[in-house]
Design a protein around this motif. Structure first.
Motif, mmCIF file in Angstrom:
data_model
loop_
_atom_site.group_PDB
_atom_site.id
_atom_site.type_symbol
_atom_site.label_atom_id
_atom_site.label_comp_id
_atom_site.label_asym_id
_atom_site.label_seq_id
_atom_site.Cartn_x
_atom_site.Cartn_y
_atom_site.Cartn_z
ATOM 1 N N LEU A 147 57.741 22.135 -55.971
ATOM 2 C CA LEU A 147 59.485 20.845 -55.187
ATOM 3 C C LEU A 147 59.309 20.027 -56.289
ATOM 4 C CD1 LEU A 147 58.218 21.129 -51.282
ATOM 5 C CD2 LEU A 147 59.956 22.137 -52.816
ATOM 6 N N GLY A 227 65.263 17.631 -47.108
ATOM 7 C CA GLY A 227 63.582 18.265 -47.845
ATOM 8 C C GLY A 227 63.319 20.223 -47.175
ATOM 9 N N SER A 228 65.148 19.850 -46.162
ATOM 10 C CA SER A 228 64.459 21.703 -45.323
ATOM 11 C C SER A 228 65.300 22.838 -46.033
ATOM 12 C CB SER A 228 64.373 21.484 -43.652
ATOM 13 O OG SER A 228 66.773 21.549 -43.692
ATOM 14 N N ALA A 259 55.048 19.066 -52.533
ATOM 15 C CA ALA A 259 55.279 18.478 -52.082
ATOM 16 C C ALA A 259 55.139 16.038 -52.097
ATOM 17 C CB ALA A 259 54.810 18.095 -50.710
ATOM 18 N N THR A 264 53.778 16.814 -46.065
ATOM 19 C CA THR A 264 53.533 18.424 -46.030
ATOM 20 C C THR A 264 55.037 19.765 -46.161
ATOM 21 O OG1 THR A 264 53.267 18.709 -43.626
ATOM 22 C CG2 THR A 264 51.039 18.213 -44.626
ATOM 23 N N THR A 265 54.688 20.425 -46.038
ATOM 24 C CA THR A 265 55.711 21.250 -46.233
ATOM 25 C C THR A 265 55.606 22.815 -45.272
ATOM 26 O OG1 THR A 265 56.728 21.177 -49.062
ATOM 27 C CG2 THR A 265 57.485 22.584 -47.474
ATOM 28 N N TRP A 282 61.639 27.099 -45.838
ATOM 29 C CA TRP A 282 60.496 25.546 -45.366
ATOM 30 C C TRP A 282 61.468 24.241 -45.015
ATOM 31 C CZ3 TRP A 282 61.816 27.440 -51.306
ATOM 32 C CH2 TRP A 282 62.173 26.179 -51.976
ATOM 33 N N THR A 284 60.498 19.936 -45.808
ATOM 34 C CA THR A 284 59.124 19.165 -46.352
ATOM 35 C C THR A 284 59.372 17.880 -45.458
ATOM 36 O OG1 THR A 284 58.883 20.569 -48.170
ATOM 37 C CG2 THR A 284 58.523 18.227 -48.148
#
Ligand SMILES: [Zn+2]
Length: 535
Positions: A147, A227-228, A259, A264-265, A282, A284
């Motif tokens: 990432l 983040g997703s 991340a 956290t992811t 995912w 994050t």
């Protein structure tokens, strides 16, 4: 290529380290992983796409990478490390494989007399030119994602082909760094968002490794700012090389690193049965995990919430273990591993809903406290994910069936009153959809012709007409025949793509009722049937 600076490297030739100066340039297609055993390196392929801002060949860069040019197996780590390099003042990432490639070219000249051989000593064959083959099935997609640098590697297993030396992927949002197989670099071309690869003929499945970069995308079109990820229905090419056609399922493996500190992811390590490309995702964030218990068949049910989201997560998932047990008992075992549950994702202040990213489905933070949404997304583990629609025209197989199952689960675990409340809500959604401008056909004819977004098949006509069709079917044959039909269908098609008509076939063979006329009235007619019971 305007110029190539000289770079000192150490080649391992015949077991001896030899210092050399080789020419290095930034190019993605040069031969890599050969130094000793493949005597003559091929030049970089002509016509490789040169993108805007691509300054390769300018020679203006500094690299801090120590290069070791080694035959395969001697020090593969040196070939896989990545480094940032500064090119004309702008930070860009290139694979060190690219640098090593020209190092290899320089090294290879040492052994020029040996003739062309592969690393196994067999005659080396020139990889085929890239060619178009979108129909070649993807069997396995193993993604390793960083990432921080927005770089990734996709290792993809393709179905064997007697005839084809091509494979094509959707890759509209990607920049390709390199494509290779175990024997070395492969030729590729990226145009109009499609990656075409030349794949050597192979008796079994062919594996290709694609290194690429990706970027943040607009809402619901790939990696999002918060983040997703979400790639449904056909945006997977913004995140990984793929086929968005739901008929082409693939297993997945996923590793995500990088991340931001304190975050956290959340993602599955693997999806072990074929799933549609839109299923992998995912998220994050600063997640806290809730353990909700274990189902009768041993699936650990969990929820992940973001800061401030604990109360909503508790509320929305209070009945989730029972809901999962209901689906297990009604439809068969959960197909996506030993742990499953909801992940809160920030989709902004207005996007209310979820997405079937099993085993860790996403629910927007504002919907996380809604047990109906949780029951809906959970049901997609069986319909929409576990069995995927073969065509977008079969969308009702996913959303119609799941909307019905959601109502069944809610009534079963939260009580008949809650079930009635939900059906009242469905009725108002159906009324609103019927008053809207979109087509009233929930199950269009054909396959692969509809654009699910532009043609507005994605909407409450499919969800609600689908749910009410199943309710009318239940009223006709009872749950004692409908549930075994749904279960038989799920068990037959788990991990596969299916047509909605194939579900009707099972209702006929298992439930003893031909629902074709009823389905046509509900799903292929403009109107809503007056009768609430199938004829
Ligand atoms: Zn859904």
């Amino acid at each position: 290529m305007a110029s190539r600076p000289l770079k000192a490297v150490t080649c391992v030739i015949g077991g001896k380290a030899v210092d050399k100066k080789v020419k290095i340039s930034l190019i993605a297609h040069a031969p890599a992983r050969r130094c000793e055993s493949r005597a003559r390196a091929r030049p970089a392929r002509k016509g490789a796409p040169l993108r805007k801002n691509d300054r390769r060949g300018s020679g203006k860069f500094r690299a801090n990478a120590a290069l070791t040019c080694s035959p395969p197996g001697v020090d593969d780590r040196a070939l896989s490390w990545r480094r940032y390099m500064r090119i004309d003042g702008s930070a860009r990432l290139v694979g060190i494989t690219a640098l090593t490639a020209f190092a290899a070219l320089g090294c290879a000249q040492e052994g020029d007399q040996k003739g062309d051989t592969s690393s196994t000593g067999t005659p080396y064959e020139e990889p085929p030119e890239p060619s178009v083959d979108l129909g070649r099935n993807i069997q396995r997609t193993a993604l390793t994602v960083d990432l921080e640098t927005k770089t990734a590697t996709a290792v993809i297993d393709l179905a064997s082909s007697q005839m084809s030396t091509g494979a094509s992927f959707e890759a509209a949002g990607l920049e390709i760094v390199s494509v290779s197989n175990a024997q070395g670099p492969l030729k590729w071309a990226l145009a109009q968002g499609q990656l075409d690869i030349g794949v050597p003929k192979n008796l079994g499945s062919a594996t290709v490794t694609i290194e690429y970069t990706f970027k943040e995308q607009a809402q619901f079109q790939g990696l999002m700012a918060k983040g997703s990820t979400l790639v449904w229905p056909y945006f997977c090419g913004n995140l990984f090389p793929c086929h968005s056609d739901p008929a082409d399922g693939t297993t997945f493996e996923l590793t995500v690193t990088g991340a931001p500190a304190g975050m956290t992811t959340v993602h599955p390590v693997a999806i072990g049965i074929d799933a549609p490309s839109y299923q992998i995702a995912w998220a994050t964030g600063s997640y806290t995990k809730l353990d909700l218990g274990t189902t009768f068949q041993g699936v650990k049910v969990v929820a992940h919430y973001l800061p401030g989201g604990e109360a909503d997560a508790q509320k929305g998932t209070a009945a989730l273990l029972d809901v999962m047990n209901f689906y297990e008992q009604t439809l068969g075992g959960y197909p996506f591993g030993g742990e499953a549950g909801a992940v809160a994702v920030d989709w902004g202040p207005t996007a209310y809903g979820g997405m079937e990213h099993h085993p860790y489905w996403h629910v927007s933070t504002i919907a996380m406290g809604d047990p109906w949404i949780q029951a809906h997304e959970a049901a997609h583990g069986w319909f929409g994910g576990g069995v995927r629609p073969a065509c977008w025209e079969d969308f009702v197989l996913s959303e119609g069936t799941v909307s019905y199952l959601e109502a069944r689960a809610i009534a079963a675990v939260m009580g008949a009153d809650e079930g009635t409340k939900l059906w009242t809500h469905y009725q108002s959604r159906l009324n609103t959809a019927m008053a809207g401008a979109a087509s009233k056909i929930a199950w269009p004819e054909g396959c692969g012709e509809v654009d699910i977004l532009k043609d507005q098949l994605f909407g409450d006509i499919a969800y609600m007409k689908g749910a009410f069709f199943f309710r009318a079917l239940e009223a006709k044959i009872g749950t004692s025949k409908l549930d075994p039909s749904l279960k038989a269908f799920f068990l037959k098609y788990k991990g596969r793509a299916a047509r909605f008509s194939e579900l009707l076939d099972i209702v006929k063979s298992v439930g003893g009722y031909d629902a074709t006329a009823c389905a046509t009235a509900w799903l292929r007619s403009e109107a809503v049937p007056a009768e609430q019971v199938c004829p």
